[in-house]
Every structure is written in C-alpha cells, then in structure tokens.
Design an enzyme around this catalytic site. Structure first.
Site, short mmCIF file in Angstrom:
data_model
loop_
_atom_site.label_atom_id
_atom_site.label_comp_id
_atom_site.label_asym_id
_atom_site.label_seq_id
_atom_site.Cartn_x
_atom_site.Cartn_y
_atom_site.Cartn_z
CG ASN A 3 5.21 -43.09 -91.03
OD1 ASN A 3 4.21 -43.36 -91.68
ND2 ASN A 3 5.16 -42.66 -89.79
CG HIS B 232 7.50 -38.05 -83.38
ND1 HIS B 232 7.75 -37.47 -84.60
CD2 HIS B 232 7.23 -39.36 -83.63
CE1 HIS B 232 7.65 -38.38 -85.55
NE2 HIS B 232 7.33 -39.54 -85.00
#
Length: 429
Positions: free
Chosen positions: A304, A335
């Site tokens: 990512n 997250h």
C-alpha cells in the site's frame, strides 16, 4: 452477473466507472471541457457515485468535506492541519466505534453501505490531511479574496474536486493536491497518450489475479485444515494460503483503482524519447514486487505504497520519540481499533523493529555464499510474519487469533521479537 456483483462488488463498482473516466479523458483532451468544467466533472461524478453506492451514509463524506472547506476558509494556514487532523480523526473514530458497538455488543449486522462509506472516509482522511500538511508547510497557497460568491466558488472548486474525485473515492492511490491540480491543467495542454492499451493490460492482470485467487480458495475449501488430524506443517501452509488469498484481494483492488485513474489520464509519467510510457506513478503496489520482499521492513514500505508514504509524512517524520511505534500506533487508530488490529499492527511494528536489528547484526557477518541462503530463509520468515499479521487484521476478532494459536505459524513473529530483545540486551552490555 449476479455472482460477480455478490462476490466482487467493489471491483464491479470500479469497472462500471471506467467508461466515465475514459469520457472525461477524451472530452478534456479534445478541448470540450474547460478547466472549470473538468473540476466539476470529477466532483459531481464523485458526489453521484457516493450517493449511489453509500446511500444515506454518503453524508459522512459530505460532512467531512464541508467542515474541511470551512476550516480552510476560516483558519490560518499554519494552524489548519491540527484542526483538520483532530476533527477528521474524531469523526472517523466515532463511526468506527459505532460499528464495533453494533457488531459486538448489539450483535447486529452492519450494512455494506456503511462499510463502504467507512472505507471511503478513511481515504478521505488521507486527502484532507495531505492538503492540510501542504498548507502548513506552505507547499500549497490558497487565497480566498474573491470579490463575489461566484469567484469564491470557482477558487474552492479544485479543493472540492480533489476531496470528492470519483477516481479515488472508493479506492486509492493517494495523489498530492498540487499533483492533482497540475494533472487537471495538463490534460488539455500536454495530454498523456491514449490510456486504452495500458488499462486493458491492467484489467487482464486483475482478471488473472481473481482467477488465481478463485483456484486457491477452491483448493483451501476442499482441503480444510483440521488441528486434530493434520500435521503441523500443513497447518502453517494452510494459514499462509489463506493470508495470500486475502492479500490478493488487495492487489486486485489496487490495480482496478489504478486502471480507473489511468483511464482518466492520471498517473502518466513521460520517459525519455523512444522508451515506453510509464503509467505507474499512481500505484499502491505490485503483486510480484511486494511479495518478493525478503525483509518485513521492505514489505512494509512496498505494501500500500501511497498510504505508507502518507503515514511516513504524517507521523514518522514528525515524531521525535519512538517514530516507528507511533506510526504503527496511528495506523491502528486509523484502521478502527479492532482487537485483531491491535495484535496484527503492533506485531508488525515489533517485527519491523526486529528486522532492522537482526538484519544489521547478521548481514555483515555472512559470506557471499551464506547471504543467498539467508535471503531465502528471510523471505520465508517474511511470508510467515505477514501471514500472521494479515489473518489477525483481516479477521479482526478472536476468530483470527484462535486460528493463529491452533497452528505453529505464530511462532515466527514471536521468535523475531524474542531475538530482538536478545540483541538489544547484548548491545547494552
């Protein structure tokens, strides 16, 4: 078609957006869209996409964008980052905790539209804080001294388009605001080559990844792991296979998002004359490059990619004490603070720290012959650690931790962390 929509909803959303991205590219390239209308195209497209895919939960994104625009217009540029960062993270955290409350306390199923809105809100946090850091560091200057409301709206339009851009609303990669503005202006003056060929090639890659993932899922389902009847090595390989399946889903999502940006003319980088055009400037990761990482620290940088760069700029480069653990700690907060996130992300931080010490300690003591063996063993170690992290993070709750505890794969990160403490102890002696 129903099967595709049920199992690949995100990919189908992105796929159906490709004609609109191509339409934007060709209209802009042929001069049928002025710069103002280009910004309107991507902003209105993002608003319509949010309403269609998220329904009432699209208000989460619109609220964030509205508040951020108010901050930019009313707060001094040197202070806008702390305000934008604080408000956006509090807003995002509220919804994360609400989802956990409904899932774990009320035991209610959470609407898929809310999950999609939360995913988009997390990406919106990246774009908002990226702009706020640019303003704080004076990389971007925004002035709103317009004499009329019409001129003020025109001046705000690039910022609104950047935050609600339909090519990045559902999936990355993260593009800086200044880069976005230059791409929007340059698509008419110096347009990139026709992206149809590269988009088609990347769609084929997505198809191959999904076919491979389907075959692997089929194999794992028909060869299920039984902790009472299977040997320990099979359990390790089975969990590793599950983690590969979960990671492949990410690679497919990143590649289709990359396709969407390329179709709109974004992500092109002009190479030297005679060389093939480079369309990889907006990418979150390549399957082969990332999976070939022989060190967990390399994997962390390649996984990512644009998010890793954003975390580095937002936290790592600004923290004077324990920047590595502060960066992973913020990633945990961003997250959603699930139990699996705590275990997985903190394990990732500890093993990255261990990797720096172990690699530095062993690399200079090994001959060239042994380094090849070490690299191979290090790759296996990296794959096992990543498998533990992915299982813990993706399954989020105790089911992932129980799966790891029923096999011996959890010993890999544990061994690295123990070795880290031993090396730290030796260095202090």
């Amino acid at each position: 078609m129903n099967w595709l929509w049920e199992h690949h909803q995100f990919l189908m959303h992105q796929y159906f957006l490709l004609p609109f991205a191509f339409l934007f590219y060709f209209l802009a390239k042929l001069g049928h869209l002025s710069l103002t209308y280009r910004y309107l195209f991507v902003a209105v497209g993002g608003c319509v996409l949010a309403v269609i895919t998220m329904g009432i939960y699209s208000a989460l994104l619109f609220t964030s964008t509205f508040v951020f625009i108010l901050l930019v217009c009313s707060v001094d540029p040197s202070s806008v980052h702390i305000w934008a960062f604080s408000i956006q993270m509090l807003w995002q955290t509220f919804w994360h905790l609400l989802i956990q409350y409904r899932e774990y306390y009320l035991h209610e199923p959470v609407c898929i539209r809310l999950f999609l809105a939360m995913s988009s809100l997390m990406l919106l946090t990246q774009r908002i804080t990226s702009v706020s850091m640019d303003l704080q560091e004076k990389r971007v200057m925004l002035t709103f001294n317009a004499s009329s409301k019409r001129k003020a709206c025109v001046m705000l339009l690039p910022l609104i388009s950047y935050t609600l851009n339909f090519t990045t609303l559902l999936g990355g990669p993260l593009c800086s605001y200044s880069r976005f503005v230059s791409l929007m202006a340059g698509i008419r003056l110096n347009p990139p080559p026709n992206p149809q060929g590269v988009v088609f090639l990347k769609l084929i890659q997505v198809l191959l990844l999904e076919c491979l993932r389907y075959c692997l899922v089929y194999f794992l389902k028909h060869n299920n792991y039984d902790p009472y009847n299977s040997i320990f090595l099979y359990g390790i390989l089975w969990v590793w296979g599950v983690a590969v399946v979960l990671r492949m889903q990410y690679y497919s999502h990143w590649r289709i998002s990359e396709c969407l940006n390329n179709a709109a003319g974004f992500g092109f980088w002009e190479n030297a004359p005679g060389s093939s055009p480079d369309w990889s400037r907006l990418s979150d990761g390549d399957f082969w490059t990332t999976e070939a990482s022989s060190r967990i620290s390399e994997f962390a940088r390649r996984w990512n990619t644009t998010t890793a760069s954003w975390l580095r700029r937002l936290i790592y480069m600004r923290c004077k004490r324990f920047p590595l653990f502060m960066t992973f700690g913020f990633s945990l907060w961003w997250h959603g603070l699930h139990l699996g996130h705590f275990v997985g992300i903190l394990t990732w931080a500890a093993t990255v720290k261990a990797d720096y010490h172990i690699h530095g300690h062993l690399r200079r003591r090994l001959s060239s012959t042994w380094r090849k063996t070490y690299t191979c063993l290090s790759w296996i170690n990296t794959q096992m650690i990543v498998a533990c992290i992915v299982i813990a993070v993706e399954l989020r709750n105790m089911s992932g931790l129980r799966l790891l505890s029923s096999t011996y794969i959890g010993l890999f990160p544990l061994f690295n962390i123990i070795l880290l403490f031993i090396l730290l102890k030796l260095n202090t002696v």
